[in-house]
Scaffold this motif. Structure first.
Motif, PDB file in Angstrom:
ATOM      1  N   ARG A   1       4.532   9.127 -18.154  1.00 47.52           N
ATOM      2  CA  ARG A   1       4.306   9.061 -16.710  1.00 47.52           C
ATOM      3  C   ARG A   1       5.530   9.576 -15.967  1.00 47.52           C
ATOM      4  O   ARG A   1       5.424  10.313 -15.006  1.00 47.52           O
ATOM      5  N   LEU A   2       6.701   9.132 -16.451  1.00 49.02           N
ATOM      6  CA  LEU A   2       7.948   9.547 -15.814  1.00 49.02           C
ATOM      7  C   LEU A   2       8.062  11.053 -15.841  1.00 49.02           C
ATOM      8  O   LEU A   2       8.349  11.693 -14.834  1.00 49.02           O
TER       9      LEU A   2
ATOM     10  N   ARG B   1     -12.080  -3.633 -15.970  1.00 52.92           N
ATOM     11  CA  ARG B   1     -11.008  -4.201 -15.154  1.00 52.92           C
ATOM     12  C   ARG B   1     -11.548  -4.587 -13.788  1.00 52.92           C
ATOM     13  O   ARG B   1     -12.363  -3.875 -13.218  1.00 52.92           O
TER      14      ARG B   1
ATOM     15  N   LYS C   1      -7.156   7.276  -8.863  1.00 48.19           N
ATOM     16  CA  LYS C   1      -6.365   8.495  -8.662  1.00 48.19           C
ATOM     17  C   LYS C   1      -5.165   8.554  -9.590  1.00 48.19           C
ATOM     18  O   LYS C   1      -4.741   9.626  -9.993  1.00 48.19           O
ATOM     19  N   SER C   2      -4.606   7.389  -9.907  1.00 47.43           N
ATOM     20  CA  SER C   2      -3.429   7.400 -10.770  1.00 47.43           C
ATOM     21  C   SER C   2      -3.819   7.485 -12.246  1.00 47.43           C
ATOM     22  O   SER C   2      -2.964   7.599 -13.093  1.00 47.43           O
TER      23      SER C   2
ATOM     24  N   ASP D   1      -5.244   5.122 -13.998  1.00 50.07           N
ATOM     25  CA  ASP D   1      -5.319   3.810 -14.656  1.00 50.07           C
ATOM     26  C   ASP D   1      -6.753   3.487 -15.026  1.00 50.07           C
ATOM     27  O   ASP D   1      -7.016   2.778 -15.992  1.00 50.07           O
TER      28      ASP D   1
ATOM     29  N   LEU E   1       5.667  17.037 -11.725  1.00 50.90           N
ATOM     30  CA  LEU E   1       4.927  17.260 -10.491  1.00 50.90           C
ATOM     31  C   LEU E   1       5.888  17.464  -9.326  1.00 50.90           C
ATOM     32  O   LEU E   1       5.723  18.367  -8.526  1.00 50.90           O
TER      33      LEU E   1
ATOM     34  N   ILE F   1       2.134   1.876  -3.401  1.00 53.82           N
ATOM     35  CA  ILE F   1       1.088   2.383  -4.291  1.00 53.82           C
ATOM     36  C   ILE F   1       0.825   3.859  -4.012  1.00 53.82           C
ATOM     37  O   ILE F   1       0.771   4.691  -4.924  1.00 53.82           O
TER      38      ILE F   1
ATOM     39  N   LEU G   1       0.830  -1.210   0.000  1.00 51.61           N
ATOM     40  CA  LEU G   1       0.000   0.000   0.000  1.00 51.61           C
ATOM     41  C   LEU G   1       0.864   1.260   0.000  1.00 51.61           C
ATOM     42  O   LEU G   1       0.571   2.215  -0.717  1.00 51.61           O
TER      43      LEU G   1
ATOM     44  N   LEU H   1       3.003  10.271  -7.017  1.00 53.29           N
ATOM     45  CA  LEU H   1       3.939  10.645  -8.076  1.00 53.29           C
ATOM     46  C   LEU H   1       3.452  10.275  -9.472  1.00 53.29           C
ATOM     47  O   LEU H   1       3.941  10.811 -10.452  1.00 53.29           O
ATOM     48  N   GLY H   2       2.521   9.342  -9.559  1.00 54.45           N
ATOM     49  CA  GLY H   2       2.016   8.947 -10.870  1.00 54.45           C
ATOM     50  C   GLY H   2       3.073   8.269 -11.733  1.00 54.45           C
ATOM     51  O   GLY H   2       2.990   8.301 -12.956  1.00 54.45           O
ATOM     52  N   LEU H   3       4.086   7.680 -11.091  1.00 47.45           N
ATOM     53  CA  LEU H   3       5.169   7.063 -11.861  1.00 47.45           C
ATOM     54  C   LEU H   3       4.837   5.630 -12.292  1.00 47.45           C
ATOM     55  O   LEU H   3       5.310   5.158 -13.308  1.00 47.45           O
ATOM     56  N   MET H   4       4.051   4.963 -11.460  1.00 48.34           N
ATOM     57  CA  MET H   4       3.817   3.541 -11.676  1.00 48.34           C
ATOM     58  C   MET H   4       2.322   3.258 -11.775  1.00 48.34           C
ATOM     59  O   MET H   4       1.519   3.959 -11.178  1.00 48.34           O
ATOM     60  N   PRO H   5       1.948   2.210 -12.493  1.00 48.40           N
ATOM     61  CA  PRO H   5       0.536   1.811 -12.474  1.00 48.40           C
ATOM     62  C   PRO H   5       0.175   1.296 -11.073  1.00 48.40           C
ATOM     63  O   PRO H   5       1.008   0.679 -10.416  1.00 48.40           O
ATOM     64  N   ALA H   6      -1.045   1.570 -10.644  1.00 48.69           N
ATOM     65  CA  ALA H   6      -1.435   1.214  -9.277  1.00 48.69           C
ATOM     66  C   ALA H   6      -1.738  -0.264  -9.128  1.00 48.69           C
ATOM     67  O   ALA H   6      -1.922  -0.759  -8.033  1.00 48.69           O
ATOM     68  N   GLY H   7      -1.800  -0.960 -10.221  1.00 45.81           N
ATOM     69  CA  GLY H   7      -2.088  -2.386 -10.137  1.00 45.81           C
ATOM     70  C   GLY H   7      -2.556  -2.893 -11.470  1.00 45.81           C
ATOM     71  O   GLY H   7      -2.601  -2.150 -12.454  1.00 45.81           O
TER      72      GLY H   7
ATOM     73  N   GLN I   1       6.991  -3.321 -15.804  1.00 48.48           N
ATOM     74  CA  GLN I   1       6.702  -2.203 -14.921  1.00 48.48           C
ATOM     75  C   GLN I   1       5.600  -2.556 -13.924  1.00 48.48           C
ATOM     76  O   GLN I   1       5.641  -2.155 -12.772  1.00 48.48           O
TER      77      GLN I   1
ATOM     78  N   GLY J   1       5.560  12.716 -13.615  1.00 48.85           N
ATOM     79  CA  GLY J   1       5.987  12.605 -12.220  1.00 48.85           C
ATOM     80  C   GLY J   1       7.096  13.600 -11.926  1.00 48.85           C
ATOM     81  O   GLY J   1       7.073  14.302 -10.911  1.00 48.85           O
TER      82      GLY J   1
ATOM     83  N   SER K   1       2.283   5.555  -7.165  1.00 46.24           N
ATOM     84  CA  SER K   1       1.172   5.615  -8.111  1.00 46.24           C
ATOM     85  C   SER K   1       0.312   6.840  -7.857  1.00 46.24           C
ATOM     86  O   SER K   1       0.124   7.681  -8.730  1.00 46.24           O
ATOM     87  N   THR K   2      -0.220   6.940  -6.617  1.00 42.23           N
ATOM     88  CA  THR K   2      -1.172   7.996  -6.345  1.00 42.23           C
ATOM     89  C   THR K   2      -0.499   9.365  -6.304  1.00 42.23           C
ATOM     90  O   THR K   2      -0.959  10.313  -6.920  1.00 42.23           O
TER      91      THR K   2
ATOM     92  N   ALA L   1      -6.658   3.754  -5.650  1.00 45.67           N
ATOM     93  CA  ALA L   1      -5.363   4.094  -6.239  1.00 45.67           C
ATOM     94  C   ALA L   1      -5.437   4.086  -7.764  1.00 45.67           C
ATOM     95  O   ALA L   1      -4.882   4.963  -8.425  1.00 45.67           O
ATOM     96  N   ALA L   2      -6.149   3.098  -8.314  1.00 38.61           N
ATOM     97  CA  ALA L   2      -6.249   3.003  -9.775  1.00 38.61           C
ATOM     98  C   ALA L   2      -6.986   4.207 -10.349  1.00 38.61           C
ATOM     99  O   ALA L   2      -6.673   4.688 -11.434  1.00 38.61           O
TER     100      ALA L   2
END
Lengths: 315, 509
Positions: free
Chosen positions: B15-16, B230, B243-244, B246, B22, A152, A149, A159-165, A179, B19, A156-157, B240-241
């Protein structure tokens, strides 16, 4: 050598049969019936009977077990009761997620734990020893899902660098699939790295006090050379055993991580099959896990032979 | 691994850089042009369907993916819960209510090219009502005695008894039209007449649908090219999905306590709508002390519904006094019949012979609302001297076995998802073990007329009986907690039937 392999193989088959029988019986004893789960709360008794017949659930346990076994021998793992597709395909799909995940976690935990453990042992009381102790205590104590968590929330939430899942699938591009596995692998590797650091440290410490290590020092070898040539290779045996055990544990134990990161892996398949009482999927997956444990132990045994010349002679 | 897609690496790089931007403290408000002309949608659901054919298994998740998107019915149910024509453009009901004559649309084709006509419609209905049918709502079709197809666009149903709800039921996911050639495989590769075609199903993760270019109804053609459903079970992961980025939408967000976490999000909006999900604590009416109406009434009066809603569902939900939601036709607010009144509850208990209360067990499924509601209720029952033990009961497997099949329980708690299912109290067998000839007669009366006004009057009477008799403790209707991108338009805010109807969904430029 051949006799050893044959014995191993016979044991493997016997174990698998026992495991399959056990799981078949247990699934049958559990309350709940896949047909009534599928039909929900409105179905009439006749509809239920029709579905039970269609799924073959109205046949006696022995017959169902026999059919499944016969199917296995002809290479057919059977069809999932709930998904309605061949289980073999399901398992292969899920392995494409779980295996790379477990491998990444192993590589991660070994590359953290080995250097840390060796340094902590060879420079006792130093800063590495403190770091190693702290790291292994924290990483073992902190729950995997909490680490997941945190990762994530941060990557993800915020920095938005990675997918959250989720998992895009390997044919959506190697990079994005990889990734998707990075954060789960880190979460999965943490406690393993902690355990492995301890094992590595104590294995190296123990080996340091062996006669051959003292002899090597007495011969005038530098401490680095003693460590590299004599201590680490000998300490590798308990470490390898641990890694072998961990691998099977990671494959089977990824359920939590797969759930938090929503990865379609084997662990989630097993969990879902259990809640739907999908006996066929459950049996096949458990059988697969059992097979994996046996094969991994076998590989660990073989690797001893490669590492330690004394064992080669004994065989 | 087969082909390396540059799109995804580009996404990673974007995304990089996003980020980096930001974290450098830069303001990123403008959207890229590519996103403005979006024609794809990533939609999240909590539960993965276990097959994609709603005519052979009950889980609502099946219909939430395929109903109205892939499959259509003779009729459909709109956002307000009203029946509308679909593959049947019109119908006539004979004066005695025994003959239904449908005029079908012409030129409609299934996704594999097979024609939809009267023969296909007859096939679909015969499959649903046949001897080997495993349709979870087979009872819908029980009164159909025979089906005639005088020509390709006419379908005639002959009934053995008037069935006033038939037209409504034909709009349900379990009544969709399937094709003779493809029906067998609909579980894995669904083929319907709808605005979207099935593309792929990556089990455990997603189902993908693509636009059906040959859709018969040009006015309702899909505006999106591709939709990805999904499946994300964990509420934290759902949040999280979203907010990000996805996910673009989560029409039924699973954790009310996390709804306020979207407050500061500029990209997302939250919508609280209605559902048909009635959370009720059903009692075993055949078992002591629940066979005594005064005991059931006392338990109902011991409960402050709003406190249950606050404790179980973060205050989001509507109290109900019977097995009926404000969405349903003929709804009447019954919460005042047995209002929260501890003193009166105690008096009723004493009158029934339990001045010192009693002890019983509630079988509570693991879905978040159930144990939370049970804990609040436990405290409230203690106020009137009644001790309730909470027994966690795995859903669906053990719950279906213990409660539905064996009826081995005192009390349970579960959200009933089916729209207009007030008739479950007239079903025998059903888990409440409730018997009331007056109520059964009303449910029969509903079927004797197809006139909505007459039906509503009967439904009002039925609500009154349940509110007074309380075979189950009526707690609240669950809200539909929707979270989606501000620019996404056309998603249903309310849910008169469990669904994700996507033909009218589009991105605002």
């Amino acid at each position: 050598m051949i006799a050893l392999l044959a014995r191993r193989f016979a044991g493997l088959i016997l174990t698998l049969v026992i495991v399959s029988l056990l799981i078949f019986t247990v699934m049958d004893l559990l309350p709940g019936d896949p047909a009534s789960i599928m039909l929900g709360t409105s179905a009439s008794p006749e509809t239920l009977a029709a579905l039970r017949h269609e799924l073959g659930l109205d046949q006696p346990l022995v017959l169902r077990y026999g059919q499944w076994l016969a199917g296995l021998l002809s290479g057919n793992l059977g069809n999932s009761l709930t998904y309605g597709v061949p289980v073999a395909g399901l398992i292969v799909e899920r392995l494409a997620v779980t295996l790379p995940l477990a491998l990444m976690a192993i590589v991660l935990s070994v590359s953290i734990a080995l250097p840390l453990g060796v340094l902590a042992a060879s420079r006792r009381g130093g800063v590495f020893a403190i770091i190693a102790t702290l790291f292994s205590q924290i990483s073992i104590a902190v729950p995997v899902f909490w680490v997941a968590l945190l990762l994530i929330i941060l990557f993800s939430t915020r920095l938005g660098l990675m997918p959250a899942g989720g998992f895009p699938g390997w044919n959506e591009g190697f990079l994005s699939a990889l990734q998707a596995l990075v954060m789960p692998a880190i979460a999965l590797a943490m406690p393993q790295a902690g355990v492995l650091t301890r094992v590595a440290r104590s294995a190296v410490l123990e080996t340091m006090h062996e006669d051959f290590a003292r002899t090597a020092v007495a011969k005038g070898l530098s401490s680095g050379a003693v460590l590299r040539r004599h201590i680490v290779p000998n300490a590798l045996i308990p470490i390898l055993t641990m890694i072998g055990l961990q691998f099977t544990f990671l494959v089977a134990g990824a359920v939590l991580v797969e759930n938090v990161f929503n990865l379609p892996g084997l662990g989630r398949l097993a969990l879902q099959a259990l809640s739907q009482r999908d006996a066929i999927v459950m049996q096949d997956v458990v059988l697969f896990f059992a097979g994996l444990v046996i094969v991994m132990n076998f590989i660990v045994d073989l690797s001893y032979l490669v590492i330690d010349p004394r064992m080669r002679k004994a065989v | 691994m087969n082909k390396v897609s540059f799109a995804s690496s580009a996404r990673f790089i974007s995304r990089l850089s996003l980020g980096a931007a930001l974290s450098a403290g830069l303001m990123m408000t403008a959207m890229t042009p590519a996103e403005a002309a979006k024609t794809t949608l990533n939609l999240g659901m909590s539960v993965e369907p276990t097959g994609l054919d709603p005519t052979i298994a009950a889980p609502v998740a099946i219909g939430q993916v395929t109903w109205q998107n892939v499959f259509e019915g003779l009729v459909t149910i709109d956002q307000t819960g009203k029946v509308q024509p679909q593959l049947a453009k019109s119908w006539e009901i004979s004066a005695d209510g025994l003959t239904y004559t449908f005029k079908l649309r012409t030129g409609v084709k299934f996704h594999d090219g097979e024609a939809f006509d009267a023969a296909a419609a007859k096939f679909a209905l015969d499959r649903a009502r046949g001897a080997n049918s495993v349709n979870p709502q087979k009872r819908f079709f029980a009164s159909i005695a025979s089906i005639e197809t005088p020509d390709a666009e006419t379908l005639v149903l002959h009934l053995s008894a008037p069935t006033g709800s038939l037209i409504y039921w034909l709009g349900w996911p379990a009544s969709i039209m399937v094709a003779p050639k493809s029906a067998e495989n609909d579980k894995v590769t669904p083929i319907g007449t709808g605005p979207f075609k099935f593309a792929s199903w990556m089990k455990g993760d997603r189902v993908e649908l693509v636009r059906n270019g040959d859709y018969w109804n040009k006015e309702a053609s899909a505006k999106l090219d591709k939709v990805t459903f999904r499946f994300i079970a964990d509420p934290q992961a759902q949040a999280a999905a979203l907010k990000s980025g996805d996910l673009d939408a989560f029409p039924e967000f699973a954790a009310p306590e996390l709804m306020s976490s979207f407050d500061g999000e500029t990209r997302l909006i939250t919508k609280v709508g209605n559902t048909e999900l009635k959370v009720v604590a059903g009692m075993n009416n055949a078992k002591k002390p629940f066979d005594d109406k005064r005991v059931r009434q006392a338990l109902m009066m011991a409960i402050d519904r709003q406190t249950v809603i606050d404790g179980a569902w973060s205050g989001l939900g509507t109290p109900i006094g019977s097995h009926y939601t404000p969405n349903d036709p003929g709804y009447k607010d019954m919460t005042g019949v047995l209002p929260y009144d501890v003193e009166k509850a105690k008096a009723l208990l004493a009158e029934a012979g339990y001045p010192n209360g009693f002890t019983f067990t509630i079988k509570s499924p693991q879905m978040a609302y159930a144990p939370r509601s049970a804990q609040v209720m436990q405290a409230m029952f203690a106020e009137i001297g009644v001790t309730m033990n909470i027994e966690p009961t795995e859903f669906p497997a053990k719950w279906v076995q213990d409660v539905m099949k064996d009826r081995n329980f005192d009390m349970t708690i579960v959200a009933h998802a089916e729209p207009l299912d007030i008739d479950i109290y007239a079903r025998d067998p059903y888990y409440f073990n409730y018997r009331n000839p007056a109520f059964d007669a009303l449910m029969k009366k509903v079927q004797e007329t197809a006139d909505p006004a007459a039906q509503n009057a009967v439904y009002r009477e039925a609500q009154e009986i349940l509110a007074e008799d309380v075979p189950a403790l009526y707690l609240f209707v669950m809200p539909k907690l929707g979270v989606w991108d501000r620019k996404l338009k056309g998603l249903w805010e309310n849910e008169p039937i469990p669904s994700n109807v996507l033909s009218g969904v589009y991105w605002e430029e």
